[in-house]
Structures are given as C-alpha cells and as structure tokens.
Enzyme design. Structure first.
Site, PDB file in Angstrom:
ATOM      1  N   HIS A   1       0.979  -1.522   0.578  1.00  0.00           N
ATOM      2  CA  HIS A   1       0.126   0.502  -0.617  1.00  0.00           C
ATOM      3  C   HIS A   1       0.767   0.595  -0.039  1.00  0.00           C
ATOM      4  CE1 HIS A   1      -4.349   2.239   0.601  1.00  0.00           C
ATOM      5  NE2 HIS A   1      -3.010   2.658   1.483  1.00  0.00           N
TER       6      HIS A   1
ATOM      7  N   ASP B   1      -1.659 -10.019   0.827  1.00  0.00           N
ATOM      8  CA  ASP B   1      -0.861  -9.230   0.281  1.00  0.00           C
ATOM      9  C   ASP B   1      -1.789  -9.214  -0.961  1.00  0.00           C
ATOM     10  OD1 ASP B   1       1.577  -8.095  -1.246  1.00  0.00           O
ATOM     11  OD2 ASP B   1       2.587 -10.257  -1.755  1.00  0.00           O
TER      12      ASP B   1
ATOM     13  N   GLU C   1       0.974  -1.834   4.804  1.00  0.00           N
ATOM     14  CA  GLU C   1       1.218  -0.370   4.580  1.00  0.00           C
ATOM     15  C   GLU C   1       2.435  -0.432   5.766  1.00  0.00           C
ATOM     16  OE1 GLU C   1      -0.034   4.484   4.674  1.00  0.00           O
ATOM     17  OE2 GLU C   1      -1.578   2.609   5.471  1.00  0.00           O
TER      18      GLU C   1
END
Length: 450
Positions: free
Chosen positions: A340, A388, A397
């Site tokens: 992310h 994932d 993230e």
C-alpha cells in the site's frame, strides 16, 4: 515523524559502534538529519518563544470524493492537488515529541557544534511551547484532518519523555527536576500498572521515558531529591519487561509467536519492533551494570531471556513464522509484493498519472514495479494470516515509525560490533553535559535492585 527521529537518535547514541561495524553510521545520521532539518522548519526555531507549530501537511477525508491524500493514488512527484498545512497553537504532545527528537539528535551530532547547538536551541523553544500554561489541549483535539488518523491520547508521557531528553542534552537540572517531580508520574498514570501503558509506541512514550530515566539511576545514582521517582521508574521498567514474556500472560501471542501488543489491530509489527528495542536495550543496561537479571514476582529472569524475546520477535518478522514469509521487502525469497504505497506501485514510465489515473496501479494484481527495499509492512493478523494486497493497508502499508523501530531493534540485537555498544565507555557517545554514564565503579546491584 518526530518519534521516528527520536527513536533513531536513541539507537545511535547507544549503539554508534555497532552502526560503524556494519557500515551504516554515516547513513543513519544522514537519515536523522533529513528528519530534524524538516522538524526545524515546522516552527520558528531561531526564536526563543513561539505561538504555533505546523502539525501536518496534507489532509484526507473518510470516503471523500475530492482530491486529497486518500482519494488520489499517484506518485508524490505527480501530485498536483491542494495539500493544506495545519498549524496549531496548542501542542503539549506533538511539541514535546519534537523537543525530544531535536534534543536526542543534538547528542548524535555533538561532533558538529553549530548544528548541535541549533538543535538544542530549537528543542528548548518547542519544549517551552509544549509546556506553556493555558495551552494544554492535545494537538489533535477537534482537528478532523488529524484526529481520526493521529489521535493523541495523552501528553503527560511526552512531558516526561521530552524532559528526560532535554536533561541529557543540556545538563540543565530544571529538566530532571520536572521529570522526577512526583506529580508528573501521577498525572501520567505511570505507576498504575495499566497494560496498554506498558507498550512503547508513537502515542505512548511512558515505557521509553521510564527506561531512559532508569538509565540515570542505574549508572549515575543521583540520589536525593530525584531518587523516589527514579525508583518508581525503574520498578515500572522492570514490570514492563516482565509483561513481554508469554509465560506471564499479560499479552496474547499468535500461535506463530508474534506479540499482540496492539491486541490484534492493524500495523502490529511497529509495536513489536519498538518494544523489542527496549527489551534488548534494558538487557544491555543491566549487563553494563554487572547485573545478571531481575525478578518478575518469584521468577528470576536473565538478561539473555530479554534478548531471546527480542530476537524471537525480529526473527518472526524476517521469516521465522508459519507462512515462512519475510515482512521486510527485499529480504529473503518470499516477501510482500503489493504494498500500500503509491511510489512502489506506479511504474516509472514517463507518464504523469492524474489523481484518479493511478487507480489502475492501485488495483492491479501485478507485483510492484518498484521494489521498496528494506520497507517493513504492517504485518499479519492475530492468526498469523497475511493478505498481500494494496487494499489491506493495515497489513501491507509500510510506515516511517515501523522502519525506525526495525532499525533500532536490529542494531540492538545484532552481534556485529558486540562488546562496543552501551557496555563500553565511549566518551564520543556519552550524553552531553551529564557526568559519564558508565563510572569506573558502578553502584553495587543492591543499591538499585527493584
């Protein structure tokens, strides 16, 4: 961000020889200076009195429909939407943490007198701002662009933390007098054995502050009038360390062995690494004072027990887990490939993608075209499961604070340069303006045993 810089600086102060042994000393100082240069620009750091600091750049609405830091998905260099600056006139928490960051960094850069002095001056200015009477409203309160994401639960921990760092950086006894004023731990609820207050994090500095102040007692033993509070901090530190062990059942652990310091919520690994750093550091403090361990109730725990805990947590992150997956990008054969992270997911193909034009790269199943080497992701869930996917930001993230904690934990537990860490008398890494941290004859263990 400020906490990340404090954490990195603390690790350099304690383990400069280890950083040098692995060839990362200049690099980590460069990273710290990048951060402190920025922090010095968030307020008038050349002044002695200020009435505001810039707390945040950028904003994001929940389920918003206008361009902002959540609605858009494009590389930082392609951003063209408005990103407002948010200034606050009250910031006892954020101001305290910025003061801690600048004070700690001033010790790291003692070999650069002009820059160190600039950091110390800035630290004193923003510390004064944080402590001013009548301005004790948490910086996030009633700030919708801050509160949802970075809600600050208290500022008394930052008061303790920043005062300790200011004392170590300057030697000014007014700071240590405040840090050991019995009213401060009372207001901070430092001695109430509240479970979550034993977890070191960007929002809770109590365990770090207590360990930092225990350091003062263990090696300098300043006595009256500081001793009463220092004993309390030392006892609290010992109890915090007891809570790290599964056998005492303070915190849950996954079946694979990861400590659930944030009770199974997102981003678990940033809490794991920060507290692994403290565990290893306390073990080194005890070893430096020729103390083999401490008691958790009737159970004697050795310094090696603490180190084993820290190593087990870091090893979990690096692949010793049920999925046999490294949660550090680029390390090992199996690691996250769909972060992310806008820059990692958007190809460097000469195309400037608009705010929504980058959605194709956010939503694609393809692996990141740009490898964010060294980034630690948020981590798995309470069942050791990991998805994932760029949309599972709680797991995938990377964060500044997570990586700062990872670096600190790694340098603390590494065997490279072992024997030249906090156990050595190194005048170049001692806290400035404070008597030597490791006297030739440390106080006998019985004089400070919890």
């Amino acid at each position: 961000m400020a906490f990340s810089m404090t954490l990195l600086s603390w690790s350099v102060i304690e383990y400069s020889a280890k950083y040098k042994a692995v060839g990362e000393y200049d690099h980590v100082r460069e990273l710290i200076k990048w951060g402190t240069d920025y922090l010095l620009l968030t307020f008038n750091s050349s002044a002695s009195t200020i009435d505001k600091i810039y707390a945040q750049v950028g904003a994001a609405k929940i389920n918003g429909s206008q361009p902002d830091d959540h609605f858009c998905w494009n590389r930082p260099e392609d951003m063209s939407y408005r990103r407002p600056t948010i200034a606050v006139s009250s910031a006892p928490d954020l101001g305290g943490e910025i003061a801690a960051a600048l004070a700690a960094a001033s010790i790291v850069f003692r070999d650069n007198a002009a820059y160190s002095k600039k950091l110390t001056h800035g630290a004193a200015t923003v510390y004064k701002f944080a402590r001013q009477a009548g301005h004790r409203t948490p910086y996030s309160l009633r700030q919708p662009d801050i509160e949802y994401y970075y809600n600050s639960t208290s500022y008394w921990d930052e008061f303790m933390w920043s005062a300790a760092w200011m004392y170590y950086a300057t030697g000014n006894t007014s700071y240590i007098s405040f840090a050991t004023d019995p009213r401060l731990p009372k207001n901070a609820k430092a001695f109430l054995n509240i479970l979550d207050f034993s977890v070191f994090s960007w929002d809770n500095k109590l365990p770090g502050a207590q360990l930092l102040l225990s350091r003062l007692r263990m090696f300098l033993n300043p006595g009256y009038p500081y001793e009463e509070s220092l004993i309390g901090y030392h006892n609290a530190t010992s109890l915090n360390m007891c809570m790290y062990f599964p056998r005492f059942a303070a915190f849950n652990f996954t079946k694979g062995g990861m400590a659930l310091f944030n009770h199974g919520k997102g981003q678990p690994l940033q809490y794991v690494v920060a507290n692994s750093f403290l565990a290893s550091l306390y073990a080194d403090y005890m070893e430096a004072a020729n103390v083999p361990g401490w008691y958790c109730g009737p159970n004697f725990m050795s310094t090696n027990d603490l180190r084993d805990f820290a190593k087990s947590q870091v090893n979990y992150i690096l692949g010793d887990n049920p999925r046999k997956m490294s949660y550090v990008v680029g390390f090992g054969k199996k690691y996250p490939r769909h972060l992310h992270h806008r820059g990692a997911s958007t190809p460097h193909n000469g195309v400037k993608y608009s705010c929504t034009g980058g959605y194709k790269w956010r939503d694609t199943k393809k692996a990141d075209p740009n490898l964010l080497t060294g980034a630690m992701v948020g981590g798995p869930d309470r069942n050791d499961r990991f998805k994932d996917s760029r949309n599972t930001f709680g797991q995938n993230e990377p964060t500044l604070v997570g990586n700062a904690g990872l670096v600190a934990a790694l340098v603390a537990i590494t065997s490279s340069g072992r024997g030249v860490g906090v156990t050595a008398v190194d005048k170049n890494t001692m806290f400035s303006a404070v008597p030597p941290m490791f006297p030739a004859a440390p106080p006998p263990p019985s004089s400070w045993k919890p």
